[in-house]
Scaffold this active site. Sequence first.
Site, PDB file in Angstrom:
ATOM      1  N   VAL A 199     132.393 -48.756   6.399  1.00  0.00           N
ATOM      2  CA  VAL A 199     131.459 -49.431   7.291  1.00  0.00           C
ATOM      3  C   VAL A 199     131.668 -48.933   8.715  1.00  0.00           C
ATOM      4  O   VAL A 199     132.796 -48.791   9.172  1.00  0.00           O
ATOM      5  CB  VAL A 199     131.680 -50.958   7.255  1.00  0.00           C
ATOM      6  CG1 VAL A 199     130.711 -51.655   8.179  1.00  0.00           C
ATOM      7  CG2 VAL A 199     131.518 -51.479   5.846  1.00  0.00           C
ATOM      8  N   CYS A 200     130.568 -48.653   9.392  1.00  0.00           N
ATOM      9  CA  CYS A 200     130.671 -48.151  10.766  1.00  0.00           C
ATOM     10  C   CYS A 200     129.970 -49.125  11.698  1.00  0.00           C
ATOM     11  O   CYS A 200     128.779 -49.019  11.932  1.00  0.00           O
ATOM     12  CB  CYS A 200     130.032 -46.763  10.833  1.00  0.00           C
ATOM     13  SG  CYS A 200     129.943 -46.074  12.485  1.00  0.00           S
TER      14      CYS A 200
END
Lengths: 169, 540
Positions: free
Chosen positions: A92-93
């Site tokens: 996840v960014c």
Amino acid sequence: MNRNMGSTALKRLMTEYRELTLHAPEGITAGPISEDNFFEWEALIEGPQDTPYEGGIFPATLTFPRDYPLSPPQMKFTCEMFHPNIYQDGTVCISILHAPGDDPNMYESSSERWSPVQSVEKILLSVLSMLAEPNDESGANIECCKIWRSDRKQFDAIVKRTVRKTLGL
Amino acid sequence: MDFDITDPSDWPKEFGPLREIDSHLRCPICKEYLRAAMMLQCHHNFCSECIRRHLDKESTCPACRVSTSTSQLRRNVSLEEIANNFGDVRQLLLKTVRESLEPKSAPAQTLECAESMDIDDFTPQQKRRRISARVGKALLSAQRGRTHESDDNDHDDDFTMHSQESSSGRKYSTRSSTRPVLRSRGGRSETTPTEQVPNPQSASSSQTSSYSLSEEHTSASEQASPTPAKESTFKHTLVACPVCTMAIPEANTNSHLDKYCFSGKQDPIYNVALSVVETYSPQAIATYEKDGSSKSVSLPASPQRNTLRSAFSSSPVRFNGFAQQPSKLGAQSGAAPIPEPKRLPKLTYSVLNDKQLRKKLQELGLPTHGDKQLMQRRHAEYLTLYNANCDSTRPQTIAQLHKAMDNWERTYMRDLNAKDAQRRAQEEQQQKYAQELAQQKQQEDAASTDVTNLPSSQSSNSGTTGTGFVPNQANNNDVNVAIASQAAQAHKLKNADNYNDLIADIRRRQQREKDAKAKAALEANDAASAPIQPPPQEEL
């Protein structure tokens, strides 16, 4: 009263686990994978309503560093996820998971970055809102970004397919 | 689990303000009660150790991200004391609070209902006051049931609180004189909570409110002299004795003069200068404490003085440096104050070589083995622990700090080893994978050369058998070549497919294992947390 780094992190993680089990926010379940290792968590996130992710339940792992909460954990979906801000390997960014020191996209203001006063709950809530509102300025999955921007119908269709896949349908 | 995890939500929701207090007394970083509370410029509070660690990483406030530095940290002594005391009393308070909510008998229940109803009618501030009054009283009565020693401490606390209240005026009154104000604010329900408290001693609120000073005082006078020092005397204005300048009740002036001052004796009870009583503020206490040694010459120790002193010094204990608890101060009133411990300065590790760093560690009595990185970490860790300890009102001894360092060393080495092992395992896996890949390639190469060798031998055959026009053979050969190359291609493709399949298979197997593990763990997890929270519904 030994408060070296490991035990501070451990205690804090235990506190957060307790909080999350007692007062879990809607659509989120999280806890350590095993009681022996409090630095590896598993989380289940429900797809938010009125989004193509609705109805899906997405498993993810959270990996905490030894100096948590000074450094943020890493979050990775273990199922297939089609989202502009999620790398193809599931990582996840989002800005809350980035320490102010490192900025992979050079756009985030430091006000939304990780700080020790943040928590697992806040991370998961941010991920929930990220699912509902992708941020196409910081694309982690460029291909997905393009589709999201140009062809929303196709995007929805692909997402719905992945949702069915995660549910084993 | 050997940790006792506490949380603001432990408090019943009827006691919302207590939850608030609890959460405000916690460090936002470690989520425990503030230890050695430090305030930043932006007025956010953290444990000294937590904020020092954070500021080592980056120089911003964790809460509001205003840029700051360790030099801007200021101790927040009163907050720390509140956090300490709240932490100490937490269990008892929680028990009392929970007991007060337990339905005991029918009338008690109705009373409670009535009370909780009218609590809702009040503004939050009023609510808070009333609840804290109730809890405080319940607590008081609960503590009264404990040992005599703790009883004495309670008196000290009451006395402190009380004299603080009356510090502005000259009134040196007892609780009973200040109570009516509180009671009038509290209204009728003030008496109801006492009825719920199991301890019969506190059944009457007037008893509770007036006991503190009078009891203390009579016990003091019993020990010291037969002077009649009744509760009522304290209600009068305190004045300075014209002869000895000590604070005495106005009404007692003549008897004090006759008995002590004119006969050259010292009053064993009224032997605190009025100036001390009047200017009762932390600064005043500080000077009083600091001058303690000189004053104690003129003021011989007496029980009354001791209680006063310990009451005064319950918050500013810093002068005494390490390893002294506030409660012991009264007994050590004559000891010279130990100067405040100095913080250790930060080092610029980049300009130090190994030898210099080793020397620095040696000076601090720390281990000197390991490479520069380890020594640097060790020094930084000790610096944090030591400086945080300097900020604490309940500091640890140097030996305790060194023990904590030993612990740190062990965990650090263990982490390092774990990381090493992980890296090695990863490398091994990579190697294995590379080997598999190489093997696969070899097989593939061997297969393809087999196939390609065949047509070439045939074509050379055809070359030797007929140089002239031999259409059939040539045709045959052509067909053969075509078939062979096709076969080779097919073989190659098949091989490639195999290879891809193999990799996919390996990945799939790994994923499956992982999934199974995660699932099992999750199930176990869910099963463990099942009573609290049902597992999420998997079906649509």
